[in-house]
Design an enzyme around this catalytic site. Structure first.
Site, short mmCIF file in Angstrom:
data_model
loop_
_atom_site.label_atom_id
_atom_site.label_comp_id
_atom_site.label_asym_id
_atom_site.label_seq_id
_atom_site.Cartn_x
_atom_site.Cartn_y
_atom_site.Cartn_z
N CYS A 1 0.42 2.96 3.68
CA CYS A 1 0.68 2.35 5.00
C CYS A 1 1.62 1.14 4.92
O CYS A 1 1.84 0.48 5.93
CB CYS A 1 -0.63 1.95 5.67
SG CYS A 1 -1.50 0.61 4.82
N CYS B 1 0.84 -1.19 0.00
CA CYS B 1 0.00 0.00 0.00
C CYS B 1 0.88 1.25 0.00
O CYS B 1 1.84 1.34 0.77
CB CYS B 1 -0.92 -0.01 1.22
SG CYS B 1 -1.94 1.48 1.38
N CYS C 1 -4.65 -0.29 0.18
CA CYS C 1 -5.22 -1.40 0.94
C CYS C 1 -6.73 -1.28 1.04
O CYS C 1 -7.31 -0.19 0.97
CB CYS C 1 -4.60 -1.47 2.33
SG CYS C 1 -4.86 -0.01 3.34
N HIS D 1 -9.16 -22.74 -12.35
CA HIS D 1 -10.07 -23.21 -13.40
C HIS D 1 -9.82 -24.70 -13.64
O HIS D 1 -8.70 -25.19 -13.52
CB HIS D 1 -9.81 -22.42 -14.69
CG HIS D 1 -10.73 -22.77 -15.81
ND1 HIS D 1 -12.10 -22.67 -15.71
CD2 HIS D 1 -10.48 -23.23 -17.07
CE1 HIS D 1 -12.65 -23.04 -16.86
NE2 HIS D 1 -11.68 -23.39 -17.69
N CYS E 1 -16.79 -24.49 -13.08
CA CYS E 1 -16.05 -25.37 -13.98
C CYS E 1 -15.73 -26.71 -13.33
O CYS E 1 -15.59 -27.72 -14.01
CB CYS E 1 -14.77 -24.68 -14.46
SG CYS E 1 -13.75 -24.03 -13.12
#
Length: 862
Positions: A209, A206, A226, A822, A340
């Site tokens: 921070c 971030c 964040c 997947h 899937c």
């Protein structure tokens, strides 16, 4: 929808009085949908016909079930219901304008059906018009709608309510159904600043921070910030939201979720997760190529920008022009949002002749004897799915002659390409907290869940799941006394460990890991992936080797000792399912995957793993139960459940559940009966018991020694014929007693656990002469899903034979854990490999047999 908008214009076919008089005999059977009624106006209960189909869809005005043209007569004969609402969607090519562009036709086009538009047709070139009419059986008399002035008010209101009804699947399981994501209104016109920002492949944090998890990339200016803080202490400091409030930049994508199939996108303005149809272009603006990205769970770094040798491309055979396959057995299945895993498993299941015969072969009988609500019948939905996949009705190649005819008539007939298993998924996952969600799941767990349902819903005299069942002989040996014990259990999957220590390219792996760490530290793209190469023979050897038994109690020594267990096949199944145990748990308890290549054989011989039973010279361990140890710690789960007068309930877990909208008393019961194991365990209890009549009744805690059967019934474990609660049986078995003895003791003491233990010690002779248990234990849907064989007079049904097999299919997983990624299925049909990638069914050019997760072998006849 306003009634005036629905019923406007149109010619009456007969006088108002005649219409009213015609409908009078049927008025008692016409209902107005109420809250909680499921209205199936988009899919037939017996087929995948819809209002888009040539014959449209008939919706019963009493049961609100939908039927295609082939199945409407069956419902009429079975129920006597005569009035149906016939729905049909017409797709018409727009008239070309003077400038060459398409212009809409000048007519009253209506769209009042909640249907998905055909993705193959551009909305700029085609227009949709919905048609509704009442049909009265058996004479097929039709009343065109609108007829607001001619129809009785009740009929008009019923038609309007039916057409306005929402999806039935959300009503079936409102607590676990996840709404389908909608495209963001900002996606098409999103402005992206040309500020030169490029996002590295790893090492994110971030910008405000320095947090390194739950990070979001703003798609306008490339800021990495964040997310929000969550009640469990995870999340972030909310800097992404603050940035939106300061700038108004609306869309952000979560780093670590970007895959070739998409990413998690959130709209701060719309305050919900959304779809971004232009996500690839928006990410490319910041130097991110979606086709080379893979998902991570902790958000620390994306799993490598890799050259085009990643498992995503290898498994899906990207970069190779694949020939589409059409016809019976080559039908694709739509991905409903991380479904899937279901698609891959069902394609494999219905490639097996025994399942084809059981469900598709018996389809007329199953349909004719289906219950009044066939959407809630397992065998009906299995037969429907099997027919959809195998009939070829929904997998037809485009014909040039048909295309020419459509152009001449200006009428477009949509080409059916695959089926949408929405009704099947809604039913088969009902009540299951994971499979009923839109989250990714483990295909192996779903396979076992399906087998469990097949076992519980027999069709005919022979159960198709018998082809997977086999007996495992477990030989346990005390290392000190050298005495042994032989037991048998039922299983459906051979779980093969990955022998990482046997990798044949260790030097390459070490060099790759050093280069990868250097690249990560320098924030450079990682080197080309080196995948561990594991010999299949090493994995098979690891399977056959003895394993240490934790906390082993030796009946020969009457004390704890070291013990080892060896597993062998007491029988070989007709179809052998092999799972490669690629998934393990990281330090954060998130399942991780071992990215390995295993040279799986096309032909497999495991006859050498046949069990041999007690051998000459072996001495059996005495059949003595270990001593009962009453826990010193009153926090013990079982002690809490059955021996304490009162229990300190974790109120924080109670409040977490109550905030989800569940009744407070139900939340207290859930936390109590799951032994204060946390909100997640209690949530699962709620899902399993929310239909019980006393679900929201106040919690009553039995006193010490009180008859516990009523309290245990809250677990939903009291079976038929006064069977003792399974939880109590498990407690006694865990103390070393036989299952049949535990059941007999509980029955003799009215399911009082304390008295049952006293009964066992006061009847030592019963343990020797007790009859074998006759009830087959229900399969639990857990990670191992091993089933104890309740060997009654007949024993479990098995199809023993030779241990020589040939590979005919495998399911592959792409991604870093079972919680993401997947699934794709490869099947060998008519001597060639075929890839089933959701709706896409093609001839396979390079089947990646070394990267599979679950393999399917069939026995070679002797």
């Amino acid at each position: 929808m306003q009634r005036a908008a629905l019923f406007s214009g149109g010619d009456a076919q007969m006088a108002a009085g005649d219409l009213g008089e015609l409908l009078v005999p049927y008025m008692p059977t016409i209902r107005v949908p109420k809250s909680g009624d499921r209205v199936y106006k988009t899919e037939c209960a017996f087929s995948y016909d819809s209002p888009d189909s040539e014959g449209g869809l008939y919706v019963c005005m009493n049961t609100f079930l939908g039927f295609g043209r082939e199945h409407i007569e069956r419902h009429y004969r079975k129920t006597g219901q005569c009035v149906y609402l016939h729905l049909k969607r017409h797709v018409t090519e727009k008239v070309p304008g003077a400038s060459g562009g398409a212009l809409p036709k000048r007519r009253n086009a209506k769209l009042f059906l909640d249907l998905e538009t055909n993705g193959d047709l551009s909305s700029d070139d085609f227009e949709y018009e919905d048609e509704a009419k009442l049909v009265i059986f058996p004479d097929h008399y039709e009343i065109s709608l609108p007829n607001i002035e001619e129809l009785p008010a009740l009929v008009t209101i019923a038609c309007d309510a039916l057409l306005s009804a929402k999806s039935p699947y959300r009503k079936q399981d409102p607590d676990s159904w996840e709404e389908e994501l909608q495209a963001s209104k900002h996606a098409k016109t999103l402005v992206q600043l040309d500020n030169g920002v490029r996002i590295p492949p790893s090492g994110w944090k971030c910008s405000k921070c320095d947090l390194r998890e739950n990070l979001w990339l703003n798609l306008t200016d490339g800021s990495v910030l964040c997310g929000k803080w969550f009640f469990d202490g995870s999340g972030g400091n909310g800097h992404a939201v603050e940035h939106y409030k300061e700038t108004g930049y609306p869309l952000a994508v979560k780093l670590g979720t970007i895959t070739p199939d998409g990413a998690d996108v959130y709209s701060f303005d719309e305050e919900e997760p959304v779809l971004d149809p232009h996500i690839a272009k928006h990410l490319a603006h910041f130097g991110i190529d979606m086709l080379q990205m893979q998902v991570t769970e902790n958000g620390l770094r994306d799993n490598d920008i890799k050259p085009r040798v990643s498992e995503w491309e290898v498994i899906q055979e990207a970069g190779v022009k694949l020939k589409p396959m059409y016809g019976p057995g080559y039908t694709g299945m739509k991905n409903l949002g991380n479904s899937c895993y279901l698609n891959a498993v069902m394609q494999a299941i219905f490639s097996i002749p025994e399942f084809q015969r059981a469900y598709v072969g018996n389809l007329p009988r199953i349909f004719d004897y289906s219950p009044l609500d066939p959407t809630q019948d397992f065998n009906t939905q299995m037969a429907k799915l099997g027919h959809g996949l195998l009939s070829g009705q929904y997998s037809k190649p485009p014909m040039k002659s048909e295309l020419i005819e459509q152009v001449m008539k200006e009428e477009h007939k949509p080409q059916h390409n695959g089926i949408s298993p929405r009704m099947f998924k809604a039913f088969i996952s009902k009540g299951h907290p994971e499979f009923s969600s839109n989250r990714q799941q483990d295909a192996q767990e779903f396979f076992l869940h399906l087998i469990n349902l097949v076992e519980r819903n027999p069709v005919g005299s022979e159960n198709p799941s018998d082809v997977f069942r086999f007996l495992v002989e477990e030989r346990t040996q005390c290392c000190q006394s050298r005495k042994v014990r032989y037991t048998e259990r039922v299983d459906y999957i051979m779980q093969l460990p990955v022998a990482m220590e046997a990798a044949t390219n260790k030097d390459e792996l070490i060099a790759y890991e050093l280069k990868r760490r250097e690249a990560e530290a320098a924030r450079r793209p990682p080197p080309e992936l080196v995948r561990a190469k594991i010999p299949f023979s090493a994995c098979l050897q690891a399977f056959s080797e003895p394993n240490n038994v934790e906390d082993f109690w030796s009946s020969a020594l009457q004390a704890k000792s070291a013990g080892v267990k060896t597993s062998r096949f007491a029988s070989f199944p007709e179809y052998l399912v092999v799972q490669i145990k690629k998934f393990t748990f990281g330090l954060d308890w998130i399942p991780k995957k071992l990215d390995v290549s295993i040279d799986m054989p096309d032909f497999l011989d495991i006859n050498h793993l046949r069990a041999r039973g007690l051998q000459p010279g072996e001495e059996e361990l005495p059949d003595i139960a270990p001593p009962i140890v009453i826990p010193d710690d009153p926090k013990d789960l079982y002690f809490r459940r059955f021996f304490l007068v009162a229990l300190d309930i974790d109120e924080s877990s109670v409040m977490q559940l109550a905030e989800m909208g569940f009744p407070l008393e139900a939340c207290r019961k859930a936390v109590y009966y799951t032994g204060n194991l946390g909100a997640e365990a209690a949530f699962n209890w709620i899902i399993a018991h929310m239909e019980e009549p006393d679900f929201a009744e106040p919690l009553v805690i039995p006193a010490f020694g009180e008859d516990a059967s009523s309290g245990a019934a809250a677990f939903g474990a009291v079976g038929l014929d006064n069977q003792p609660p399974e939880e109590m049986v498990a407690i006694i078995i865990s103390m070393g007693f036989q299952r049949n003895l535990a059941i007999r003791a509980l029955k003799a003491t009215n399911n009082n656990l304390e008295r049952a233990l006293e009964w066992i010690f006061s009847h030592p002779e019963v343990e020797e002469e007790s009859e074998p248990a006759s009830d087959m234990m229900n399969m639990e849907n857990n990670a191992n899903a091993n089933i104890l064989a309740e060997t009654g007079s007949e024993g479990p049904r098995i199809k023993d034979g030779s241990g020589r097999y040939e590979l005919f299919g495998f399911i592959s997983h792409m991604g870093t854990s079972t919680m993401s990624g997947h699934y794709v299925c490869h099947l060998k049909k008519e001597g060639r490999w075929v890839i089933y990638n959701d709706l896409r069914v093609c001839a396979s050019e390079r089947p990646p047999k070394d990267l599979g997760y679950i393999y399917f072998y069939h026995r070679i006849p002797s």
